[in-house]
Structures are given as C-alpha cells and as structure tokens.
Scaffold this motif. Structure first.
Motif, PDB file in Angstrom:
ATOM      1  N   ASN A   1      15.956  18.627 -18.637  1.00 40.00           N
ATOM      2  CA  ASN A   1      17.051  17.983 -17.795  1.00 40.00           C
ATOM      3  C   ASN A   1      15.502  16.639 -17.551  1.00 40.00           C
ATOM      4  OD1 ASN A   1      19.214  18.494 -16.931  1.00 40.00           O
ATOM      5  ND2 ASN A   1      18.202  20.505 -15.904  1.00 40.00           N
TER       6      ASN A   1
ATOM      7  N   ARG B   1      15.138  14.567 -20.018  1.00 42.10           N
ATOM      8  CA  ARG B   1      15.296  13.261 -20.359  1.00 42.10           C
ATOM      9  C   ARG B   1      14.766  11.707 -20.093  1.00 42.10           C
ATOM     10  NH1 ARG B   1      20.903  15.979 -17.128  1.00 42.10           N
ATOM     11  NH2 ARG B   1      21.314  16.505 -18.733  1.00 42.10           N
TER      12      ARG B   1
ATOM     13  N   TYR C   1      23.889  11.735 -17.058  1.00 46.45           N
ATOM     14  CA  TYR C   1      23.248  11.699 -16.007  1.00 46.45           C
ATOM     15  C   TYR C   1      23.590  11.604 -14.779  1.00 46.45           C
ATOM     16  CZ  TYR C   1      20.664  12.048 -19.651  1.00 46.45           C
ATOM     17  OH  TYR C   1      20.038  11.536 -21.297  1.00 46.45           O
TER      18      TYR C   1
ATOM     19  N   HIS D   1      24.489  24.258 -13.000  1.00 46.75           N
ATOM     20  CA  HIS D   1      23.681  24.114 -14.037  1.00 46.75           C
ATOM     21  C   HIS D   1      22.300  24.153 -14.358  1.00 46.75           C
ATOM     22  CE1 HIS D   1      26.550  20.398 -14.613  1.00 46.75           C
ATOM     23  NE2 HIS D   1      26.524  19.355 -13.398  1.00 46.75           N
TER      24      HIS D   1
ATOM     25  N   TRP E   1      16.560   8.269 -13.492  1.00 48.57           N
ATOM     26  CA  TRP E   1      16.768   9.911 -13.384  1.00 48.57           C
ATOM     27  C   TRP E   1      16.197  10.677 -12.017  1.00 48.57           C
ATOM     28  CZ3 TRP E   1      12.421  12.865 -13.034  1.00 48.57           C
ATOM     29  CH2 TRP E   1      12.594  14.314 -13.842  1.00 48.57           C
TER      30      TRP E   1
ATOM     31  N   LEU F   1      24.542   6.766 -21.411  1.00 43.21           N
ATOM     32  CA  LEU F   1      23.603   8.007 -21.110  1.00 43.21           C
ATOM     33  C   LEU F   1      23.336   8.674 -19.455  1.00 43.21           C
ATOM     34  CD1 LEU F   1      21.664   8.716 -24.000  1.00 43.21           C
ATOM     35  CD2 LEU F   1      23.761  10.032 -23.094  1.00 43.21           C
ATOM     36  N   SER F   2      23.116   7.029 -19.117  1.00 39.85           N
ATOM     37  CA  SER F   2      22.782   7.157 -17.685  1.00 39.85           C
ATOM     38  C   SER F   2      23.774   7.622 -16.708  1.00 39.85           C
ATOM     39  CB  SER F   2      22.354   5.801 -17.375  1.00 39.85           C
ATOM     40  OG  SER F   2      21.224   5.713 -18.178  1.00 39.85           O
TER      41      SER F   2
ATOM     42  N   GLU G   1      26.573  14.195 -13.145  1.00 40.01           N
ATOM     43  CA  GLU G   1      26.087  15.480 -12.859  1.00 40.01           C
ATOM     44  C   GLU G   1      25.102  16.181 -11.879  1.00 40.01           C
ATOM     45  OE1 GLU G   1      23.615  16.551 -16.303  1.00 40.01           O
ATOM     46  OE2 GLU G   1      24.674  16.447 -17.459  1.00 40.01           O
TER      47      GLU G   1
END
Length: 224
Positions: free
Chosen positions: A150, A153, A219, A128, A110, A215-216, A222
C-alpha cells in the motif's frame, strides 16, 4: 549540442529563473473540443464517446454510490493523455516523463484515498491487511506485506508512467542521432524504424494514461 542523452528531458528554457517548458503541461486544454456549436464536429463526437465509455467503466468499478468520483479519473486520463501525446511532437517538453509531475498526481490521490478509508472505514481497511483464509502463523507477514504494498503504490504509479515515457523518447533520440552516421542506403530502414517506433509510442501514450487512471480507480474502490 547535447551534452548528455538525458538532457532532452531538462526544462532548460527559462526567463527570470522560471522554467517555461513546464507550461507545455497545460497545452492540452487548447485541444479540448468546444460544445457550443449548433452541430458537433467529428472531434467533439469522438471525444464525447471516449469520455462516456471511460465514465461507464469507472462507474462500474467504483459502484453506484460513487458515480461522481468517476469524473475525476476521466479528467485525469485526459490530462495525462494530452501530455503524453504532445510530448511526441518536436520541441515540446514532455512533463509526464518527470517524477516531479507524476508524483504530484499520484501522491495526493493515494493519500486522500488512504486517509478517507482509515477515517471512515477503519474495519474495512484492517480487513484488507489480512486476506480471507490466511493461516494464523502467516498473519503478521501478510500484514507487513500488504502494508508495504500500500505504501509503495504512489511510487509505482509515478515510476511506471515516467519510465515508459523516458524509454520511448530515449529510443527515438538514439535512432535519430544515428542518421548522420549511417550510409545513404540504410536511411530508409532508419526512417521506417522511426515511424514504427513513433506508432508504438503513440499507443504507449494512450495505454499508460489508461493504466494510471484505471489503477487510481481501483485504489479508490478498495477504501469503500
């Protein structure tokens, strides 16, 4: 004797203050199929099919300009899958049930995505924070909400994986401890429930590995 229900998750085996149970984290390396034979085994073909399918899916999410990054997430999926699956075997320490390991995986990923996005795509990252069509009066609240979402996360990634692993192992332990206390007529029901729960935990081990990796990947997509 088990002093606490959570003592099954303690890395208690140690030599010279080194917790050797954490070595089980790398046991999955020995299960990776080798591709040096003249004809591939069924295990090698199955693993190649899984990796190609995941690579194709991650490549679709990341876009054609970031194809190489998808190999990081396929390796991440493999690493978590082996740890989750091996933890279901007796006397093998489940490292993926500890926040120490799950946060070690989630936080650097992250942080690298966030730093890369803010350094190279600052305007995109600012965009965003305020979704399109947000009223002017709600913009400060949306910025606050998006910022908090964020920041948390890596915690949600780590806690989701660890909590699912802990919950299943606790249920298996609780049912296992009931065996000596149950009459012989109910032992069959206990064994059946243990088998069904073990099948469910095997599915959870695969699903949670996929959820963490996908999910990683989302992320990472994005920040571009």
């Amino acid at each position: 004797m088990m002093t606490s229900l959570f003592s099954i998750f303690e890395p208690s085996s140690s030599i010279f203050s080194l917790h050797l149970n954490w070595v089980s984290t790398f046991l999955g390396i020995f299960f990776l199929p080798t591709f040096f034979w003249a004809s591939l085994s069924r295990w090698s073909l199955l693993w190649s099919l899984i990796m190609k399918t995941l690579h194709k899916e991650f490549k679709t999410i990341l876009g054609p300009s970031n194809v190489g990054i998808s190999f990081i997430f396929t390796a991440l999926f493999s690493f978590i899958l082996f740890n989750n699956s091996l933890g279901l075997l007796p006397y093998i320490f489940t490292s993926s049930s500890h926040l120490t390991m799950t946060l070690t995986l989630a936080l650097p990923l992250w942080l690298s995505f966030i730093l890369f996005g803010w350094i190279n795509h600052t305007q995109h990252m600012l965009g965003h924070l305020v979704p399109q069509g947000t009223p002017s009066a709600l913009m400060p609240f949306m910025v606050l909400i998006e910022t908090i979402s964020n920041i948390i996360r890596p915690m949600t990634l780590a806690i989701r994986l660890a909590a699912n692993m802990i919950a299943g192992h606790l249920l298996l332990t609780l049912l296992g401890n009931m065996g000596p206390l149950m009459p012989n007529k109910l032992i069959f029901i206990l064994l059946l429930s243990q088998i069904l729960l073990l099948m469910l935990e095997s599915a959870v081990a695969i699903i949670q590995s996929y959820v963490f990796a996908i999910l990683s990947t989302l992320y990472a997509s994005e920040v571009n």
